[in-house]
Design a protein around this motif. Structure first.
Motif, PDB file in Angstrom:
ATOM      1  N   LEU A   1      20.434  32.667  29.639  1.00 55.85           N
ATOM      2  CA  LEU A   1      20.947  32.845  30.992  1.00 55.85           C
ATOM      3  C   LEU A   1      19.792  32.887  31.998  1.00 55.85           C
ATOM      4  O   LEU A   1      19.865  32.266  33.063  1.00 55.85           O
ATOM      5  CB  LEU A   1      21.786  34.126  31.062  1.00 55.85           C
ATOM      6  CG  LEU A   1      22.524  34.415  32.351  1.00 55.85           C
ATOM      7  CD1 LEU A   1      23.487  33.286  32.710  1.00 55.85           C
ATOM      8  CD2 LEU A   1      23.284  35.730  32.235  1.00 55.85           C
ATOM      9  N   GLN A   2      18.730  33.596  31.649  1.00 58.36           N
ATOM     10  CA  GLN A   2      17.546  33.664  32.519  1.00 58.36           C
ATOM     11  C   GLN A   2      16.940  32.278  32.720  1.00 58.36           C
ATOM     12  O   GLN A   2      16.515  31.938  33.832  1.00 58.36           O
ATOM     13  CB  GLN A   2      16.494  34.610  31.941  1.00 58.36           C
ATOM     14  CG  GLN A   2      16.803  36.072  32.179  1.00 58.36           C
ATOM     15  CD  GLN A   2      16.925  36.376  33.656  1.00 58.36           C
ATOM     16  OE1 GLN A   2      18.013  36.618  34.143  1.00 58.36           O
ATOM     17  NE2 GLN A   2      15.840  36.350  34.390  1.00 58.36           N
TER      18      GLN A   2
ATOM     19  N   ARG B   1      18.969  30.414  35.185  1.00 49.65           N
ATOM     20  CA  ARG B   1      18.716  30.943  36.536  1.00 49.65           C
ATOM     21  C   ARG B   1      17.424  30.337  37.107  1.00 49.65           C
ATOM     22  O   ARG B   1      17.351  30.011  38.287  1.00 49.65           O
ATOM     23  CB  ARG B   1      18.618  32.470  36.514  1.00 49.65           C
ATOM     24  CG  ARG B   1      19.897  33.165  36.118  1.00 49.65           C
ATOM     25  CD  ARG B   1      20.801  33.316  37.309  1.00 49.65           C
ATOM     26  NE  ARG B   1      21.941  34.137  36.953  1.00 49.65           N
ATOM     27  CZ  ARG B   1      23.169  33.863  37.323  1.00 49.65           C
ATOM     28  NH1 ARG B   1      23.422  32.819  38.077  1.00 49.65           N
ATOM     29  NH2 ARG B   1      24.158  34.643  36.957  1.00 49.65           N
TER      30      ARG B   1
ATOM     31  N   ILE C   1      28.524  36.485  26.420  1.00 51.50           N
ATOM     32  CA  ILE C   1      27.900  37.810  26.456  1.00 51.50           C
ATOM     33  C   ILE C   1      28.971  38.888  26.594  1.00 51.50           C
ATOM     34  O   ILE C   1      28.949  39.897  25.878  1.00 51.50           O
ATOM     35  CB  ILE C   1      26.857  37.904  27.595  1.00 51.50           C
ATOM     36  CG1 ILE C   1      25.643  37.033  27.269  1.00 51.50           C
ATOM     37  CG2 ILE C   1      26.438  39.361  27.837  1.00 51.50           C
ATOM     38  CD1 ILE C   1      24.687  36.841  28.432  1.00 51.50           C
ATOM     39  N   GLN C   2      29.928  38.673  27.496  1.00 54.32           N
ATOM     40  CA  GLN C   2      31.010  39.642  27.685  1.00 54.32           C
ATOM     41  C   GLN C   2      31.820  39.820  26.402  1.00 54.32           C
ATOM     42  O   GLN C   2      32.176  40.950  26.037  1.00 54.32           O
ATOM     43  CB  GLN C   2      31.925  39.209  28.825  1.00 54.32           C
ATOM     44  CG  GLN C   2      31.315  39.368  30.187  1.00 54.32           C
ATOM     45  CD  GLN C   2      32.182  38.768  31.289  1.00 54.32           C
ATOM     46  OE1 GLN C   2      33.078  37.968  31.029  1.00 54.32           O
ATOM     47  NE2 GLN C   2      31.906  39.150  32.526  1.00 54.32           N
TER      48      GLN C   2
ATOM     49  N   GLN D   1      21.194  36.280  26.746  1.00 53.05           N
ATOM     50  CA  GLN D   1      20.646  36.727  28.029  1.00 53.05           C
ATOM     51  C   GLN D   1      19.361  35.974  28.373  1.00 53.05           C
ATOM     52  O   GLN D   1      19.107  35.661  29.533  1.00 53.05           O
ATOM     53  CB  GLN D   1      20.412  38.237  28.019  1.00 53.05           C
ATOM     54  CG  GLN D   1      21.715  39.015  28.099  1.00 53.05           C
ATOM     55  CD  GLN D   1      21.547  40.512  27.930  1.00 53.05           C
ATOM     56  OE1 GLN D   1      20.617  40.989  27.277  1.00 53.05           O
ATOM     57  NE2 GLN D   1      22.484  41.260  28.495  1.00 53.05           N
TER      58      GLN D   1
ATOM     59  N   ILE E   1      26.162  28.492  32.862  1.00 53.03           N
ATOM     60  CA  ILE E   1      26.002  29.920  33.167  1.00 53.03           C
ATOM     61  C   ILE E   1      27.307  30.661  32.900  1.00 53.03           C
ATOM     62  O   ILE E   1      27.303  31.751  32.310  1.00 53.03           O
ATOM     63  CB  ILE E   1      25.505  30.114  34.615  1.00 53.03           C
ATOM     64  CG1 ILE E   1      24.026  29.707  34.709  1.00 53.03           C
ATOM     65  CG2 ILE E   1      25.722  31.544  35.094  1.00 53.03           C
ATOM     66  CD1 ILE E   1      23.488  29.617  36.121  1.00 53.03           C
ATOM     67  N   GLN E   2      28.429  30.094  33.321  1.00 50.17           N
ATOM     68  CA  GLN E   2      29.725  30.743  33.098  1.00 50.17           C
ATOM     69  C   GLN E   2      30.017  30.883  31.604  1.00 50.17           C
ATOM     70  O   GLN E   2      30.535  31.911  31.163  1.00 50.17           O
ATOM     71  CB  GLN E   2      30.853  29.973  33.797  1.00 50.17           C
ATOM     72  CG  GLN E   2      30.790  30.055  35.315  1.00 50.17           C
ATOM     73  CD  GLN E   2      30.714  31.478  35.838  1.00 50.17           C
ATOM     74  OE1 GLN E   2      31.362  32.384  35.350  1.00 50.17           O
ATOM     75  NE2 GLN E   2      29.875  31.680  36.847  1.00 50.17           N
TER      76      GLN E   2
ATOM     77  N   GLN F   1      26.235  25.706  36.689  1.00 52.29           N
ATOM     78  CA  GLN F   1      27.304  26.696  36.830  1.00 52.29           C
ATOM     79  C   GLN F   1      28.180  26.756  35.585  1.00 52.29           C
ATOM     80  O   GLN F   1      28.554  27.847  35.137  1.00 52.29           O
ATOM     81  CB  GLN F   1      28.153  26.399  38.069  1.00 52.29           C
ATOM     82  CG  GLN F   1      27.490  26.811  39.360  1.00 52.29           C
ATOM     83  CD  GLN F   1      27.070  28.265  39.352  1.00 52.29           C
ATOM     84  OE1 GLN F   1      25.877  28.554  39.344  1.00 52.29           O
ATOM     85  NE2 GLN F   1      27.986  29.182  39.341  1.00 52.29           N
TER      86      GLN F   1
ATOM     87  N   LYS G   1      27.811  33.725  30.285  1.00 54.13           N
ATOM     88  CA  LYS G   1      28.329  35.033  30.720  1.00 54.13           C
ATOM     89  C   LYS G   1      29.562  35.426  29.906  1.00 54.13           C
ATOM     90  O   LYS G   1      29.706  36.583  29.494  1.00 54.13           O
ATOM     91  CB  LYS G   1      28.677  35.001  32.203  1.00 54.13           C
ATOM     92  CG  LYS G   1      27.492  35.058  33.126  1.00 54.13           C
ATOM     93  CD  LYS G   1      27.982  35.054  34.568  1.00 54.13           C
ATOM     94  CE  LYS G   1      26.876  35.254  35.556  1.00 54.13           C
ATOM     95  NZ  LYS G   1      27.389  35.227  36.940  1.00 54.13           N
ATOM     96  N   LYS G   2      30.441  34.470  29.685  1.00 58.64           N
ATOM     97  CA  LYS G   2      31.655  34.740  28.920  1.00 58.64           C
ATOM     98  C   LYS G   2      31.309  35.135  27.486  1.00 58.64           C
ATOM     99  O   LYS G   2      31.860  36.096  26.944  1.00 58.64           O
ATOM    100  CB  LYS G   2      32.574  33.510  28.926  1.00 58.64           C
ATOM    101  CG  LYS G   2      33.885  33.743  28.221  1.00 58.64           C
ATOM    102  CD  LYS G   2      34.780  32.526  28.286  1.00 58.64           C
ATOM    103  CE  LYS G   2      36.085  32.843  27.548  1.00 58.64           C
ATOM    104  NZ  LYS G   2      36.795  31.658  27.164  1.00 58.64           N
TER     105      LYS G   2
END
Length: 149
Positions: A63-64, A67, A26-27, A60, A19-20, A16, A23-24
Motif C-alpha cells: 500500500l505504501q 501511495r 487488510i480489513q 501495508q 489501493i482499494q 485507485q 485496503k479491502k
C-alpha cells in the motif's frame, strides 16, 4: 481530453483500483485476526496470528508503494512538455509508444497503445534526456525516438 490527461487518468484509475483491493484485503485480515479465538492448542493459535500479522504487514508495505506511485504520477502530470525526455514525457518510437510516469503496463488512447513505464525501468533509464531523432539500444534492438511530448 488530451492524450496526457487520458493516460494520467488511466494510471490514476489503476492505482485507485489496486489501493482499494489492498485496503479491502487488510480489513478482511484484521477482521479475521479479531475473530481468532484462543484455543487449547496455544502454539497453533499463535502461529496463525503471526502469519496473519505478517500478511497484513506485507500488504501495508505494498500500500505504501502504491501511495509513492501516486506522488510520482502527480509530479509527472504537472511537468511541462520538453524536448528532452523526462518524467511525464510521452514518447513515440519506431517500435512502441511510452508514457514515462509509473509502471502500469499497456494504456490505450483512441486506437494507439502506450506503455506506462517508470523512469527507473531499464528502457526508461535509456531514454531519459534523449530527444527526437536520438536512438537507443535495448535488448539488441535499435529504438529510434520519433517524437517527445
Amino acid at each position: 481530453m488530451s492524450i496526457r490527461a487520458a493516460l494520467t487518468q488511466q494510471c490514476k484509475d489503476y492505482l485507485q483500483h489496486r489501493i482499494q483491493r489492498l485496503k479491502k484485503s487488510i480489513q478482511e485480515l484484521e477482521s479475521d485476526l479479531e475473530g481468532e479465538t484462543k484455543s487449547s492448542a496455544g502454539d497453533k493459535y499463535e502461529t496463525s496470528r503471526e502469519m496473519m500479522n505478517a500478511e497484513i504487514n506485507k500488504l501495508q508495505q505494498q500500500l505504501q508503494e502504491f501511495r509513492k506511485l501516486e506522488e510520482v504520477l502527480a509530479v509527472a502530470s504537472q511537468r511541462k512538455v520538453s524536448e528532452n525526455i523526462q518524467l511525464g514525457s510521452i514518447v513515440t518510437t519506431n517500435l512502441a509508444n511510452y508514457f514515462l510516469a509509473i509502471p502500469v503496463g499497456e494504456l490505450k488512447f483512441q486506437t494507439e497503445s502506450y506503455y506506462g513505464i517508470g523512469i527507473n525501468s531499464p528502457i526508461g533509464k535509456l531514454m531519459l534526456g534523449k530527444t527526437k531523432g536520438d536512438t537507443v539500444f535495448f535488448q539488441q534492438q535499435e529504438i529510434k525516438i520519433e517524437s517527445v511530448n
